[in-house]
Design a protein around this motif. Structure first.
Motif, mmCIF file in Angstrom:
data_model
loop_
_atom_site.group_PDB
_atom_site.id
_atom_site.type_symbol
_atom_site.label_atom_id
_atom_site.label_comp_id
_atom_site.label_asym_id
_atom_site.label_seq_id
_atom_site.Cartn_x
_atom_site.Cartn_y
_atom_site.Cartn_z
ATOM 1 N N LEU A 29 0.829 -1.205 0.000
ATOM 2 C CA LEU A 29 0.000 0.000 0.000
ATOM 3 C C LEU A 29 0.860 1.251 0.000
ATOM 4 O O LEU A 29 0.603 2.195 -0.766
ATOM 5 N N TYR A 30 1.890 1.269 0.845
ATOM 6 C CA TYR A 30 2.742 2.453 0.922
ATOM 7 C C TYR A 30 3.577 2.632 -0.340
ATOM 8 O O TYR A 30 3.900 3.765 -0.718
ATOM 9 N N GLN A 31 3.907 1.540 -1.003
ATOM 10 C CA GLN A 31 4.587 1.672 -2.289
ATOM 11 C C GLN A 31 3.685 2.363 -3.313
ATOM 12 O O GLN A 31 4.134 3.231 -4.071
ATOM 13 N N GLN A 32 2.417 1.998 -3.306
ATOM 14 C CA GLN A 32 1.463 2.594 -4.243
ATOM 15 C C GLN A 32 1.199 4.067 -3.926
ATOM 16 O O GLN A 32 0.981 4.881 -4.836
ATOM 17 N N ALA A 33 1.189 4.386 -2.648
ATOM 18 C CA ALA A 33 0.758 5.717 -2.219
ATOM 19 C C ALA A 33 1.891 6.723 -2.075
ATOM 20 O O ALA A 33 1.644 7.934 -2.015
ATOM 21 N N SER A 34 3.117 6.268 -2.036
ATOM 22 C CA SER A 34 4.233 7.178 -1.761
ATOM 23 C C SER A 34 4.473 8.131 -2.923
ATOM 24 O O SER A 34 4.161 7.837 -4.079
ATOM 25 N N THR A 35 5.007 9.287 -2.586
ATOM 26 C CA THR A 35 5.404 10.277 -3.584
ATOM 27 C C THR A 35 6.919 10.194 -3.742
ATOM 28 O O THR A 35 7.655 10.430 -2.774
ATOM 29 N N PRO A 36 7.415 9.832 -4.911
ATOM 30 C CA PRO A 36 8.872 9.700 -5.095
ATOM 31 C C PRO A 36 9.617 10.959 -4.663
ATOM 32 O O PRO A 36 9.166 12.081 -4.930
ATOM 33 N N TYR A 37 10.729 10.758 -3.994
ATOM 34 C CA TYR A 37 11.505 11.896 -3.495
ATOM 35 C C TYR A 37 11.914 12.833 -4.628
ATOM 36 O O TYR A 37 11.944 14.054 -4.453
ATOM 37 N N GLU A 38 12.218 12.263 -5.792
ATOM 38 C CA GLU A 38 12.687 13.115 -6.895
ATOM 39 C C GLU A 38 11.575 14.003 -7.454
ATOM 40 O O GLU A 38 11.852 14.944 -8.201
ATOM 41 N N TRP A 39 10.328 13.732 -7.086
ATOM 42 C CA TRP A 39 9.220 14.605 -7.517
ATOM 43 C C TRP A 39 9.096 15.858 -6.659
ATOM 44 O O TRP A 39 8.489 16.840 -7.091
ATOM 45 N N HIS A 40 9.592 15.806 -5.446
ATOM 46 C CA HIS A 40 9.286 16.870 -4.485
ATOM 47 C C HIS A 40 9.705 18.251 -4.983
ATOM 48 O O HIS A 40 8.886 19.181 -5.003
ATOM 49 N N LYS A 41 10.954 18.392 -5.379
ATOM 50 C CA LYS A 41 11.409 19.728 -5.782
ATOM 51 C C LYS A 41 10.652 20.248 -7.005
ATOM 52 O O LYS A 41 10.170 21.396 -6.974
ATOM 53 N N PRO A 42 10.514 19.457 -8.082
ATOM 54 C CA PRO A 42 9.760 20.021 -9.218
ATOM 55 C C PRO A 42 8.311 20.330 -8.890
ATOM 56 O O PRO A 42 7.757 21.320 -9.395
ATOM 57 N N LEU A 43 7.683 19.538 -8.030
ATOM 58 C CA LEU A 43 6.293 19.845 -7.652
ATOM 59 C C LEU A 43 6.229 21.085 -6.773
ATOM 60 O O LEU A 43 5.334 21.927 -6.934
ATOM 61 N N PHE A 44 7.174 21.215 -5.844
ATOM 62 C CA PHE A 44 7.223 22.416 -5.004
ATOM 63 C C PHE A 44 7.470 23.657 -5.860
ATOM 64 O O PHE A 44 6.827 24.696 -5.669
ATOM 65 N N ASP A 45 8.407 23.556 -6.799
ATOM 66 C CA ASP A 45 8.711 24.706 -7.659
ATOM 67 C C ASP A 45 7.500 25.073 -8.518
ATOM 68 O O ASP A 45 7.182 26.255 -8.689
ATOM 69 N N PHE A 46 6.830 24.064 -9.057
ATOM 70 C CA PHE A 46 5.652 24.308 -9.884
ATOM 71 C C PHE A 46 4.543 24.969 -9.072
ATOM 72 O O PHE A 46 3.901 25.928 -9.519
ATOM 73 N N ALA A 47 4.348 24.482 -7.854
ATOM 74 C CA ALA A 47 3.336 25.082 -6.978
ATOM 75 C C ALA A 47 3.668 26.543 -6.699
ATOM 76 O O ALA A 47 2.788 27.418 -6.721
ATOM 77 N N SER A 48 4.928 26.821 -6.438
ATOM 78 C CA SER A 48 5.349 28.196 -6.162
ATOM 79 C C SER A 48 5.087 29.109 -7.354
ATOM 80 O O SER A 48 4.642 30.251 -7.192
ATOM 81 N N GLU A 49 5.332 28.602 -8.566
ATOM 82 C CA GLU A 49 5.063 29.388 -9.774
ATOM 83 C C GLU A 49 3.589 29.749 -9.882
ATOM 84 O O GLU A 49 3.234 30.798 -10.441
ATOM 85 N N LEU A 50 2.725 28.882 -9.323
ATOM 86 C CA LEU A 50 1.283 29.110 -9.382
ATOM 87 C C LEU A 50 0.771 29.886 -8.172
ATOM 88 O O LEU A 50 -0.440 30.069 -8.016
ATOM 89 N N GLY A 51 1.684 30.343 -7.323
ATOM 90 C CA GLY A 51 1.296 31.144 -6.171
ATOM 91 C C GLY A 51 0.880 30.341 -4.959
ATOM 92 O O GLY A 51 0.282 30.899 -4.027
#
Length: 348
Positions: free
Chosen positions: A82-104
């Motif tokens: 279950l946790y394998q299915q639900a986890s967010t890969p560590y390498e996604w964090h920075k691009p998702l954080f940066d993208f969110a920041s671009e959107l305010g």
């Protein structure tokens, strides 16, 4: 307190968090679409969960690590799978954080182990969230608290003493900005098990800002929480419930999140202050109260009676409370039908 540039307080509109959890289905492009849709819905922040299956549980084939409750959304699943299915890969964090920041948007995460805190610190997150199931993990709480950043802690299942211990542990190592979230750790949660009256009691008991981590269906419970002082609202987010996702069954779709943002804002505006006597906005409406009028022509010296005077709208003349006094008097002046009656018209 502030998270990034956003003030969190009872005087500010609720800080609304869209929890992505594992509803991205391990698809990075879907995760980006979720962030974009959350921004369009008007949320303040998106939140990830930072863990690996190995940091959460043991990969051992034993019923000790299997979800056995018949009423669970995840009945029969092994925790590691279950946790394998639900986890967010560590390498996604920075691009998702940066993208969110671009959107305010403000972007942060829930770490589930101390190594996750170190990783999130390397990304300079503005705040941390402790999940309900980790509230008794005092070493993790203190690791987060030592960063000096705002700390949000969910309290599902927690007793008063467990919350006291978690708050004290955070404060002992310097935490100053703490938000506690009332939470019911069932998935989905039912309204009757939500007990929103705990929110003001929690604020009084622990001296912290309080909000709601809501697993109920819809937005009614979350909006109601604003009236009881919730300054933070967290709900799980999904693009399409019918498409599935580990938490899809109790997550809000974009249109529902937009409705939550708007409705929670309205609820906050409606709280206002303690006001009697009408607001400035109501002043014109007072014209349409009642007062005493001549309903027929009345000659000087003529007695006022129920046949020649009446209490009607608008409120131009004497108030209705003077009606008996008017009926005990005579007209001092000539009055035409439709004239308002004033003190000057009474010969008592």
């Amino acid at each position: 307190m502030k998270i990034a540039n956003r003030v969190i307080s009872s005087k500010s509109k609720p800080f609304i968090i869209a929890e992505l959890s594992g509803n991205h289905a391990q698809n990075f492009e879907l995760a980006k679409q979720m962030v974009s849709a959350a921004a369009s819905a008007g949320v303040d922040a998106i939140k990830l969960q930072t863990y690996t299956a190995d940091s959460m549980t043991l990969n051992i084939d034993s019923d000790n690590f299997r979800i056995m409750e018949d009423d669970s959304l995840w009945h029969g699943q092994h925790l590691h799978e279950l946790y394998q299915q639900a986890s967010t890969p560590y390498e996604w964090h920075k691009p998702l954080f940066d993208f969110a920041s671009e959107l305010g948007l403000i972007a942060f995460s829930s770490p589930f182990d101390e190594a996750a805190v170190d990783f999130l610190e390397s990304l300079n997150v503005p705040a941390y969230k402790i999940a309900s199931f980790e509230l008794t993990d005092i070493p993790l709480i203190q690791k987060v608290a030592k960063t000096g950043k705002p700390l949000i802690m969910s309290t599902g299942m927690a007793s008063v003493s467990e919350i006291e211990e978690a708050v004290a542990a955070a404060k002992d190592v310097g935490a100053e900005d703490i938000v506690l979230l009332k939470c019911t750790s069932t998935y989905p949660a039912s309204p009757e098990n939500t007990n929103l009256m705990t929110i003001p009691d929690m604020a009084n008991k622990f001296g912290c800002a309080v909000g709601l981590s809501d697993h109920t269906l819809g937005i009614g419970v979350a909006v109601a929480s604003v009236a009881l002082g919730a300054c933070v609202i967290e709900k799980h987010f999904v693009l399409d419930r019918n498409a599935g996702g580990v938490d899809a069954a109790f997550s809000l779709e974009p249109d529902e999140f937009k409705l939550l943002v708007d409705s929670a804002g309205v609820a906050h505006q409606a709280m206002g202050d303690v006001v009697y006597g009408g607001t400035a906005a109501e002043e014109k409406s007072k014209y349409y109260r009642r007062s005493i009028f001549a309903r027929k022509d009345i000659q000087p010296g003529e007695r006022f009676t129920r046949e020649n005077v009446q209490i009607v709208r608008p409120a131009i003349g004497l108030q209705p409370k003077h009606f008996n006094r008017v009926l005990s008097a005579s007209a001092r002046n000539a009055l035409k039908a439709g004239d308002a009656i004033f003190d000057k018209d009474l010969s008592e």
